[in-house]
Design an enzyme around this catalytic site. Structure first.
Site, PDB file in Angstrom:
ATOM      1  N   LYS A  93       0.692  -1.413   0.193  1.00  0.00           N
ATOM      2  CA  LYS A  93      -0.067   0.082   0.010  1.00  0.00           C
ATOM      3  C   LYS A  93       1.089   1.293   0.111  1.00  0.00           C
ATOM      4  O   LYS A  93       0.107   2.345  -0.528  1.00  0.00           O
ATOM      5  CB  LYS A  93      -1.026   0.052   1.201  1.00  0.00           C
ATOM      6  CG  LYS A  93      -1.983  -1.095   1.118  1.00  0.00           C
ATOM      7  CD  LYS A  93      -3.043  -0.988   2.019  1.00  0.00           C
ATOM      8  CE  LYS A  93      -4.242  -2.277   1.731  1.00  0.00           C
ATOM      9  NZ  LYS A  93      -3.678  -3.480   1.852  1.00  0.00           N
TER      10      LYS A  93
HETATM   11  C1  LIG Z   1      -4.217  -4.675   1.010  1.00  0.00           C
HETATM   12  C2  LIG Z   1      -3.429  -5.828   1.239  1.00  0.00           C
HETATM   13  C3  LIG Z   1      -3.916  -6.935   0.107  1.00  0.00           C
HETATM   14  C4  LIG Z   1      -5.250  -6.812  -0.667  1.00  0.00           C
HETATM   15  O1  LIG Z   1      -4.922  -5.845  -1.851  1.00  0.00           O
HETATM   16  P1  LIG Z   1      -6.283  -5.125  -2.389  1.00  0.00           P
HETATM   17  O2  LIG Z   1      -5.893  -3.939  -3.291  1.00  0.00           O
HETATM   18  O3  LIG Z   1      -7.363  -4.948  -1.403  1.00  0.00           O
HETATM   19  O4  LIG Z   1      -6.944  -6.298  -3.400  1.00  0.00           O
HETATM   20  C5  LIG Z   1      -3.196  -7.928  -0.175  1.00  0.00           C
HETATM   21  N1  LIG Z   1      -2.125  -7.932   0.550  1.00  0.00           N
HETATM   22  C6  LIG Z   1      -1.492  -7.412   1.687  1.00  0.00           C
HETATM   23  C7  LIG Z   1      -0.524  -7.226   2.238  1.00  0.00           C
HETATM   24  C8  LIG Z   1      -2.356  -6.019   1.722  1.00  0.00           C
HETATM   25  O5  LIG Z   1      -2.028  -5.139   2.895  1.00  0.00           O
END
Ligand SMILES: *Cc1c(COP(=O)(O)O)cnc(C)c1O
Length: 463
Positions: free
Chosen positions: A115
């Protein structure tokens, strides 16, 4: 390419198109839909020029197509250089071979999860657009873990921005809690709510419904539906597919994506539509498999959330799915509106046909643990429990002539408990995480009601 104004529309068709700057501040569209560019650029004839670019230069090329003339090119370059200067790896998103797959490590940012790739950019975009105006932005959010810490690290220390993040007191992992509460910048305010994650969500909604308060204190949200987050994530699909297709002298690769809110994989879908050399996307869920079911049956049906060892994917309603539906419905906002209404009322929709861009599957807890074990024993590589979901589902869909890239979304040191469960011990450490436990923290513990949270926000902003 001449710069021009890029317009954004709503998936539900109910807004006058806005420019990039407005899209960044709008988050959710005012008609309840999600923002998308009115037209998607086709970049097929640029791919040869892009194949050698380092990550940040490629990001500039891709992102400039969505920014248009809202930011001069030299400023955009500075914003992106600044955003990725917080990453600890020179390649930003290194791609490493690991047995039958290639792993693209998206976790070298400040909170060690993918993120950061978008939220570092979003924080700098906010700061850039606020500079030289009389406005400020006070972000308020509720988190169960990852998004909150990435958002805090995206805006820490930035001028004209404050951030208030509520988390359920004592109910997030110690690492996640410390990644938030050890940030001591004056503009960062951690609120530990004496309650659950749902209490935080409820208070957030109540505050946003308190319109006089919202307006007076210039409140905004950082949520998973902000267009700029999707946009920043498109870049690494080009990066990996261009590199690997050249390395193997093939016309396309496939990408496996561990999925929760459908944000990450939706960015991949847009990259495919723009012309990235990707033959298909492998959608991977854990036992919360509403999305995998949809791509296999056409039925999208709400269920219960099951807690798993990959908690950032423990989601039933995928907030970005509506963006995909827009394209699936032939870019017809009326059909999207209708489907979303049916879903709201009945918790179920059905869409005819299949989408060849996707293959989908889910991984059980046992498969996730087994994959972590297998990759450690055989290749000496430790996958975190989210990345392992993508690898487990990719393994069922390997193709002799098409290289597979698996997106690794978190550093394994963030999820030591699951690693121990898989391996019996924990061979991975990260200095940033080791250090967390010794750092000073700042947080405010508050009861779970709107009045006290609003009073706290008011106090902090008047200081
Ligand atoms: C948020 C997250 C995901 C999922 O991503 P999306 O964009 O919600 O599909 C997968 N792995 C980790 C470690 C995350 O923080």
């Amino acid at each position: 390419m001449p710069s021009s104004s890029v317009r954004y529309i709503s998936t539900r068709g109910g807004i006058t198109p806005v420019d990039f700057r407005e899209a960044v501040f709008m988050g959710l569209a005012t008609d309840g839909g999600l923002l998308l560019p009115a037209a998607l650029p086709n970049v097929k004839d640029r791919l040869a020029d892009w194949a050698d670019l380092p990550y940040v230069r490629l990001a500039e090329e891709v992102i400039s197509l969505f920014v248009g003339d809202a930011i001069p090119r030299s400023d955009l370059r500075r914003i992106l250089e600044k955003s990725y200067s917080t990453f600890e790896h020179p390649d930003i998103v290194p791609v490493v071979q690991c047995g039958p797959v290639h792993v693209m490590e998206l976790f070298h940012g400040p909170t060690l999860a993918f993120k950061d790739i978008a939220l570092q950019v979003l924080g700098n975009l906010f700061e850039y657009f606020l500079a030289g105006t009389d406005n400020s932005l006070n972000i308020i959010g509720a988190t169960s873990g990852d998004t909150g810490s990435a958002a805090i690290h995206g805006v820490r220390g930035k001028k004209k921005i404050n951030i208030f993040i509520m988390h359920p007191c004592g109910k997030v992992s110690p690492v996640q809690e410390r990644q938030m509460t050890t940030v001591l910048d004056r503009n960062v305010h951690n609120i530990a709510i004496k309650g659950t994650f749902d209490d935080g969500q409820r208070i957030l909604k109540e505050i946003f419904n308190d319109l006089p308060f919202k307006r007076r204190y210039e409140l905004g949200a950082v949520n998973s539906v902000n267009w700029a987050r999707v946009m920043a994530q498109i870049v690494y699909y080009f990066y990996a597919s261009l590199r690997l297709s050249r390395q193997y002298n093939v016309s396309a690769v496939q990408a496996s994506v561990p999925t929760g809110n459908f944000g990450d994989i939706f960015a991949g879908y847009l990259a495919v539509k723009m012309g990235a050399p990707i033959s298909r996307l492998i959608l991977a869920t854990n036992e919360n498999d509403i999305l995998a079911k949809f791509f296999n049956t056409g039925i999208y049906e709400r269920g219960e959330v099951h807690p798993t060892i990959s908690p950032s994917m423990d989601i039933q309603i995928a907030s970005n799915f509506e963006r995909y539906l827009y394209y699936r419905c032939g870019s017809n906002p009326e059909s999207v509106k209708e489907l979303m209404e049916i879903f709201r009322d009945s918790g179920r929709i059905e869409v005819a046909g299949v989408d060849d861009n996707f293959v989908a599957g889910s991984a059980t807890q046992q498969e996730i643990l087994k994959t972590i074990r297998h990759y450690h024993q055989t290749y000496g590589y430790v996958l975190d429990p989210h990345s392992a979901v993508g690898v487990a589902v990719a393994e069922r869909n390997l193709h002799e002539k098409i290289p597979t890239v698996c997106l690794a979304t978190a550093h394994p040191a963030k999820f030591a408990h699951a690693i121990e469960q898989a391996l019996g011990h924990n061979p991975v450490q990260h200095p940033a995480i080791e250090k967390l436990m010794d750092l000073p923290t700042r947080l405010e513990v508050l009861p779970a009601n709107k009045e006290t949270v609003e009073a706290f926000i008011r106090d902090q902003l008047q200081n």
